[in-house]
Write an enzyme that holds these catalytic residues in place. Structure first.
Site, PDB file in Angstrom:
ATOM      1  CE  LYS A 196       4.986   1.730  -1.595  1.00 50.95           C
ATOM      2  NZ  LYS A 196       6.198   0.911  -1.389  1.00 50.95           N
ATOM      3  NE  ARG A 206      10.481   5.960  -4.195  1.00 46.12           N
ATOM      4  CZ  ARG A 206       9.575   6.163  -5.141  1.00 46.12           C
ATOM      5  NH1 ARG A 206       9.742   7.162  -5.999  1.00 46.12           N
ATOM      6  NH2 ARG A 206       8.517   5.386  -5.224  1.00 46.12           N
ATOM      7  CE  LYS A 223      10.206   2.203  -6.597  1.00 41.95           C
ATOM      8  NZ  LYS A 223      10.511   1.744  -5.225  1.00 41.95           N
ATOM      9  CD  GLU A 239      -4.313  -4.035  -6.063  1.00 41.63           C
ATOM     10  OE1 GLU A 239      -3.906  -4.999  -5.379  1.00 41.63           O
ATOM     11  OE2 GLU A 239      -3.845  -3.745  -7.179  1.00 41.63           O
ATOM     12  CE  LYS A 254       4.959   4.190   1.991  1.00 40.62           C
ATOM     13  NZ  LYS A 254       6.129   3.299   1.904  1.00 40.62           N
ATOM     14  CB  SER A 280       9.573  10.170   3.988  1.00 42.50           C
ATOM     15  OG  SER A 280       9.344   9.987   2.593  1.00 42.50           O
ATOM     16  CE1 TYR A 319       9.986   7.036   8.506  1.00 43.60           C
ATOM     17  CE2 TYR A 319       8.284   8.267   7.345  1.00 43.60           C
ATOM     18  CZ  TYR A 319       9.197   7.226   7.381  1.00 43.60           C
ATOM     19  OH  TYR A 319       9.308   6.372   6.313  1.00 43.60           O
TER      20      TYR A 319
END
Length: 329
Positions: A196, A206, A223, A239, A254, A280, A319
């Site tokens: 991610k 968000r 982040k 990872e 992602k 999104s 979505y």
């Protein structure tokens, strides 16, 4: 002399193109993200995600029934937590009667065979909008992982089939797996957000959950200390392999479109299903361009979804799932 092979023979008409097509999209490819809010009779359109909604539990029932009729059999749940229930430790996440726990039960009650995955992260519950506990300006890793494990157990007790940790804390998959095993949940799956990235494509999400990092002194403004640097490639493989070793059943990349090289790298390296989250920002960009008349919405949507699957995705969180399924049916 004419060539003996003419590749265009296999492109002559739609019948032959369909017959030899390598990548086929079906409803079974999709994991449908759903946003849940408190209240009754609530269906709120998300301003930055046209035609996508937050649902109260009663209308969540109707949405789940519609998804099932369309052949969409898997959902990924997210909750918008009221501000008064947020704190630095995500205490509300462990409430057995919390919104997530009730959402899981709602889906399972109305459609027992629906596969339910739950978002496991602190940011919807954090007063600071971060995925972990903050102390002296630092995101605490191990303490956060312990809470994520408790959260996972709580979701599974409510009926979740899979938990989906999206936080990117080190070692959290092992911590969650051990907690699930200790509780006897040996058949519960983990879909890890393994690669991610710290992406600028998450903005509308968000907005949907009111989970952006707050702008306060001594609070990290982004982040980037836990999500991955988007310039890195081999780190994603490390990872992902670590998460598999710790007990992940499905691994995720992602965002989607800007990271299809990473999807293919991981698909070539691992022997577990690979998920991709078409996020999104990707959704919002196409909606905005189509509204302006600059792009053909359905044509570009299908091209993007096909590209994600062609790159190696076994699971696509999108979505666009309902739009795609209605179109291909």
């Amino acid at each position: 002399m004419y060539p003996l092979r003419r590749n265009r023979r296999l492109r002559t008409n739609e019948a032959i193109r369909s017959l030899v097509r390598e990548t086929i999209i079906t409803p079974n490819d999709f994991l449908v993200p759903l946003f849940v809010v408190e209240g009754k009779g609530v269906k709120e359109e998300i301003a930055s995600m046209p035609n996508y909604y937050r649902y109260s539990l009663d209308l969540l029932e109707k949405e789940v029934k519609e998804l099932w009729k369309l052949g969409l059999k898997s959902v990924l749940l997210f909750v918008k937590v009221p501000d008064n229930l947020k704190d630095n430790k995500g205490t509300e996440a462990l409430n057995p009667n919390g919104l997530m726990q009730r959402a899981v039960k709602t889906v399972k009650n109305v459609c027992p065979d629906m596969l339910v995955m739950t978002d496991v992260a602190l940011d919807p519950y954090s007063s600071y909008g971060h995925d972990g506990i903050i102390e002296n300006g630092i995101i605490l890793n191990d303490e956060t992982a312990d809470i994520l494990a408790e959260m996972s157990v709580s979701h599974v007790k409510a009926g979740a089939n899979f938990v989906a940790p999206s936080d990117m804390m080190d070692g959290r998959i092992l911590t969650i797996r051990e907690a699930l095993e200790d509780e006897g949940f040996i058949d519960t799956g983990i879909m890890s957000y393994s690669a991610k990235y710290a992406s600028a494509f998450y903005g509308p999400f968000r907005d949907a959950l009111d989970s952006a990092p707050v702008n306060m002194k001594n609070i990290p403004k982004d982040k980037k200390t836990y999500q991955m640097d988007y310039a890195n490639r081999f780190e994603a493989i490390r990872e992902t392999e670590m998460d598999i070793d710790e007990g992940a059943d499905i691994v995720m990349v992602k965002p989607g479109l800007c990271y299809l090289d990473i999807v293919r790298e991981i698909k070539n390296e691992v022997d577990v299903p690979v998920a991709v989250y078409q996020v999104s920002g990707e959704y919002a960009m196409l909606k905005a361009a189509a509204e302006k008349g600059w792009l053909d919405h359905d044509a570009v949507m299908m091209e993007q979804i096909t590209a994600i699957k062609r790159a190696g995705a076994d699971v696509i969180a999108s979505y666009f799932a309902k739009d795609v399924v209605k179109l291909i049916s």
